[in-house]
Design an enzyme around this catalytic site. Structure first.
Site, PDB file in Angstrom:
ATOM      1  CB  SER A   1       4.839  -9.679   1.453  1.00  0.00           C
ATOM      2  OG  SER A   1       4.885  -8.325   1.058  1.00  0.00           O
ATOM      3  CB  SER A   2       5.480  -8.254  -3.860  1.00  0.00           C
ATOM      4  OG  SER A   2       4.943  -9.380  -4.487  1.00  0.00           O
ATOM      5  CB  THR A   4       0.444  -3.807   3.229  1.00  0.00           C
ATOM      6  OG1 THR A   4      -0.656  -4.331   2.491  1.00  0.00           O
ATOM      7  CG2 THR A   4       0.941  -4.872   4.168  1.00  0.00           C
ATOM      8  CB  THR A  38      -0.917   0.019   1.230  1.00  0.00           C
ATOM      9  OG1 THR A  38      -0.119  -0.065   2.397  1.00  0.00           O
ATOM     10  CG2 THR A  38      -1.888  -1.117   1.185  1.00  0.00           C
ATOM     11  CG  ASP A  55      -1.309 -10.940   0.295  1.00  0.00           C
ATOM     12  OD1 ASP A  55      -1.935 -10.823  -0.772  1.00  0.00           O
ATOM     13  OD2 ASP A  55      -0.694 -10.003   0.831  1.00  0.00           O
ATOM     14  N   GLY A  60       2.768  -1.675  -4.920  1.00  0.00           N
ATOM     15  CA  GLY A  60       2.432  -2.123  -6.268  1.00  0.00           C
ATOM     16  C   GLY A  60       2.241  -3.602  -6.432  1.00  0.00           C
TER      17      GLY A  60
END
Length: 560
Positions: free
Chosen positions: A441-442, A388, A370, A412, A461
């Protein structure tokens, strides 16, 4: 699974969660802060002027973002904090990622036939994981900061209690999620104006959140993970289908993890580790690209090689990655130079590799993120933090009078290998739901240090975070001089193994680059809008001068 209107908007949600109309950068001669909102950046500088260090400033920035970007981050979410302490060179990643409650079980998310239950991972109590953001704030402040929490949280308490005028970004996001919020009475009461999306300039006040922040400032983690706040969180989650317990909250801990460090062309890169998949992908891509002697990321040949490296990194993510505390993950092998050489050897420098030609058939896992902040102070302390709550306004649950909006990070996790999450991304068994587990997570907060100086950066993103950070690192290291504004504003392209296509921004990407990729056999999809909201700061080794830059996409109307 999503509702019909969520399904229709999923393309927008892919990156819409992450962008800002009101990015803010600020710097003094030897300190700089970049964040997604001017009030947050101002709070960071307020704390520096009061004698705080970069860690204090980052806590203040993150807490204000929790107030002014309630759709994007907050006390009900989580994130990763990458820290560097200048005095002794200590570097650490503070893992404040959310965890699955102990009571999770398959039947909460899959019906007797094994099909996903609509909305179970995106709405209501079953969607919410145990928040990690408050624990991370307290941990960073108490272990690394100089000022008491009462000082660092003061700006966020002030903005929550007194309110602030919402900007175009807030108004646009709420308009997108108006119906969702209308279905959540507690959320609608706070975030809507007369049960409708507000106009820019409307004043958002969150007195309940101010009280919760005061408890956190006064009592530390106990003020959130125990007492009346914990009780309200459990009641709200379970009233809407969750299985939270007070023990889930009392047992939550932010975890310090050694960050991933590697070399690329003489630069030292420090980045996130599991449960972030982003740092591993960054290391794999850069070390494979080094074998091909690229000159950057902007020529057709170099872009082809970057795409092929991303294809292989995301393929490995799908096959191997998950919470390393629960699943054995061969991280050392995946980030080794020997393995990078193997990956590089499979890249045809002239032609695209079909994704289905790579070994294995595990689908790619993803994460929505986020907001990001980057801070460096006069002493050289630095912070990169990505925060996020997942989808816009998370699960939609506000816990009683606490003002805390709960995340929907359970989306997720992987329900089934053939079932996509809200970002149309899939995962394998390593990322399956398990009690106490942290979803993959990215998020990729990153430091880059070379002869020029120190770059601190990151971005929101979803899966596109990896390509954003990769392109920025390449642009920085392959340029003789530092142009921070150009780095965060440069055109973007992305590949994530599946779907097997290169996504490019609708403007800015040179025609010869697109034509070159097509000539190499890549399928091209032009996105409807530009994406990303990178926040970067840089400090010169030669002059000691610090500078900051925010992504210009954050001030555009056409973004997602």
């Amino acid at each position: 699974m999503m509702t019909g209107w969520e399904h229709a908007l999923r393309g927008l949600l892919f990156c819409f969660v992450l962008l800002s109309f009101s990015c803010a950068t600020a710097q003094e001669k030897d300190a700089a802060i970049a964040s997604a909102h001017p009030l947050a950046t101002a709070a960071g500088h307020e704390i520096l002027k009061r004698g705080g260090n970069a860690f204090d400033a980052a806590v203040a920035v993150a807490a204000v973002l929790a107030v002014v970007e309630p759709y994007a981050s907050g006390l009900g979410g989580g994130g990763f904090w990458l820290l560097h302490r200048a005095a002794d060179g200590h570097q650490v990643m503070v893992d404040g990622r959310e965890t699955a409650p102990a009571g999770v079980k398959p039947e909460l998310y899959l019906d007797p036939a094994g099909s996903p239950i609509r909305g179970a991972t995106t709405r209501g109590g079953t969607a919410a994981a145990i928040p990690g953001a408050p624990a991370a704030l307290v941990h960073v402040a108490e272990r690394y900061g100089k000022l008491p929490l009462a000082h660092t949280l003061a700006p966020s308490i002030r903005h929550a209690r007194n309110g602030f005028e919402v900007d175009r970004r807030y108004a646009s996001v709420v308009a997108l999620r108006e119906r969702f919020l209308q279905e959540q009475p507690d959320a609608a009461r706070i975030f809507l104006d007369g049960n409708r999306a507000p106009q820019p300039g409307w004043r958002l006040k969150q007195p309940g959140l101010a009280v919760t922040l005061e408890r956190l400032a006064r009592e530390g983690s106990r003020g959130f993970y125990g007492g009346v706040v914990a009780g309200a969180l459990v009641e709200a989650a379970n009233r809407t289908g969750g299985v939270w317990t007070l023990a889930d909250l009392a047992g939550y801990r932010a975890i310090e993890r050694p960050p991933l460090r590697f070399q690329y062309r003489g630069a030292t890169i420090t980045t996130a580790v599991l449960p972030s998949a982003g740092g591993i992908a960054l290391a794999q891509c850069l070390q494979a690209l080094e074998r091909h002697e690229i000159a950057g990321a902007r020529s057709p040949r170099d872009a082809h090689l970057v795409v092929e490296a991303l294809r292989r990194a995301f393929h490995d993510r799908a096959r191997y990655l998950g919470d390393g505390d629960f699943t054995p993950v061969p991280v050392d092998r995946l980030v080794s130079r020997a393995y990078a050489a193997q990956l590089a050897a499979t890249i045809n420098p002239m032609a695209a590799t079909r994704s289905d030609a790579l070994p294995g058939n595990a689908p790619a896992a993803g994460s929505g993120n986020t907001t990001h902040l980057s801070v460096i102070d006069g002493a050289g302390n630095r912070v990169a933090a990505t925060l996020t709550i997942n989808l816009l306004f998370g699960s939609g649950i506000v816990a009683g009078d606490t003002g805390v909006l709960l995340n929907n990070e359970m989306d997720d996790f992987t329900l089934r290998e053939d079932v996509a999450n809200s970002f149309l991304l899939r995962g394998g068994a390593a990322n399956s739901i398990s009690p106490g587990k942290r979803p993959l997570s990215s998020m990729t907060p990153t430091f880059v240090e070379d002869a020029k100086g120190v770059l601190v950066l990151g971005a929101p993103g979803g899966s596109r975070i990896v390509s954003q950070v990769l392109l920025a690192v390449l642009d920085y290291l392959h340029a003789p001089a530092v142009d921070l504004a150009a780095i965060v504003g440069a055109p973007r392209y992305h590949h994530q193994w599946r779907p097997d296509r290169v996504e490019i921004e609708p403007e800015g990407v040179p025609g010869d680059l697109r034509e070159g990729l097509e000539a190499s056999g890549h399928a091209i999809q032009v996105a409807k809008r530009r994406w990303g909201n990178m926040q970067a700061v840089f400090k010169s080794k030669q002059t000691g001068v610090a500078q900051a830059a925010s992504d210009p996409r954050g001030s555009e109307l056409g973004w997602y």
